[in-house]
Design a protein around this motif. Sequence first.
Motif, mmCIF file in Angstrom:
data_model
loop_
_atom_site.group_PDB
_atom_site.id
_atom_site.type_symbol
_atom_site.label_atom_id
_atom_site.label_comp_id
_atom_site.label_asym_id
_atom_site.label_seq_id
_atom_site.Cartn_x
_atom_site.Cartn_y
_atom_site.Cartn_z
ATOM 1 N N ILE A 1 -4.303 5.117 6.782
ATOM 2 C CA ILE A 1 -4.655 4.014 6.183
ATOM 3 C C ILE A 1 -3.989 2.833 7.286
ATOM 4 O O ILE A 1 -4.683 2.009 7.432
ATOM 5 N N TRP B 1 -5.768 1.047 10.268
ATOM 6 C CA TRP B 1 -6.584 0.041 10.181
ATOM 7 C C TRP B 1 -6.179 -1.387 10.764
ATOM 8 O O TRP B 1 -5.035 -1.747 10.725
ATOM 9 N N VAL C 1 0.831 -1.268 -0.015
ATOM 10 C CA VAL C 1 -0.068 0.014 0.095
ATOM 11 C C VAL C 1 0.861 1.385 0.071
ATOM 12 O O VAL C 1 0.698 2.182 -0.840
ATOM 13 N N THR D 1 -1.790 10.194 4.675
ATOM 14 C CA THR D 1 -2.653 9.455 4.126
ATOM 15 C C THR D 1 -2.169 7.919 4.656
ATOM 16 O O THR D 1 -2.777 7.229 4.919
#
Length: 351
Positions: free
Chosen positions: A114, A117, A85, A110
Motif C-alpha cells: 500500500i 502508492w 493506514v 500489505t
Amino acid sequence: MAGGIRWTSPFAWIVRVIRVPGEERRSLIQITKATAAAVIAWIVATAVLRLPQPFLAPYAAVFLVQATVYRSVRGWAQQVGAVSVGVLLAAAAGQLIPSVTVALGLAVFTGLLIGSWRAFGDSGVWVGITGMLLISYGSATEPVLLADRLLETALGAAIGAVLNAVVLPPLHGERLRTATSRLASAIGDVLEETAHLVRGGDDPEAAERLQERMRDVRSLVAEAEDAIGWTRESRYLNLRRGREEREEPLANLVSLWPPLAQLIDAVSEAVQSEQPIQPPGEYARGVIGELLETLAEVARSGDSEKLDRCRSLVEELDRLLVMPTDEVTTSIGLGAMALPARRLVQRLEAD
C-alpha cells in the motif's frame, strides 16, 4: 595534511556560518529548528498529553523540518496518512489473525504494498513499519494504544511543519546567487575562448579543449536548473517569499545553452575539417571574435551598452553574408557561426 583538514574544517565551517549567509548557515538553522521541534513535541506529548512512551512524536517532528515549507506541509499529510493506514492495518491483523508471526508478516507485506502508492511519497514505507511496530509491541489489540500512536505522529509532524513554516522558513536564494555567478562566469570564459579560437584559425587541440569546457558548462546548466526548481518550491506557503531572489537572470543564462552549443559545434567543425565548412575570412573572423568577446562581457555583467555593440556586430555579420563572394564554403562557415551568435544576442536582450 589530512589531519589538518579534519581539524580545521569544522572551524572553517563555523566561520562561514557567521560570515556568509549561505548553505552552511541555512543548514545550521534547519538543524536547530529540528532539535527544537523534537524537544517541544516530547514536552507536549509527555507533560501536557501524558502519553505513554511517545517516541513517535519527536521522531516525526524531526523529519518534518524539511528543506522547504511546501515539503513540510506535504510531508505532514503523507506521514499522518501513512501512519493512520498502518494503525488500521495493525488493528485488523491483530483482531483477525491469532498468530503474531503471521499477522506481522502480513502487515509488513500489505503495508509496504500500500505504501508504494505515489500519494504517500517517501512516507509510504511507514505504512508497513507502523503495522510491524504495533504488532510486535503487542499494541495491535489495544485501541487506546493505537490511538496514542496516531496522536503522537500527528502531533510531532504538526509541530515540525509549523515550526519550519513560522521560524525563519527556508529559502534558497544563496543557491540561486551561486548558480548565477558560476554559470555567468563559465559562459563568459567559453565565449572568450571561442573568440580566441575563431581568430587563431586552425587549432584542433584548442577545439577539443573547448568541447571539454562545454561539458563543464552543461553540468553548471543542470545545477542552475536544479537551483531554479528549489527556489520556486521554496516560495510555496512561505511567509518570506517576498524577499527571495529573482530567478529570471539565471533562467536567461540557462536559455543561452542551446545556441552556445550550436556555436561551439560550428566553430569546432570549421577548425577541425576542410569540408563542408571552412573558416570565414580574416575580417569576418575579427567581427565574430569581437562579438563573442562582447557577449562574454554581457553574460557576466548584463551591460546594456555592450549589448548595443553586439547588435551592431550582428548587423555587420548580416552584411558580410549577403556580400557577393566566390568563396561559397567560407560563406557557409560564416553563416553557421552567425546564426547561433544572433540567437545568443536575442536571448540576452530578453533579460
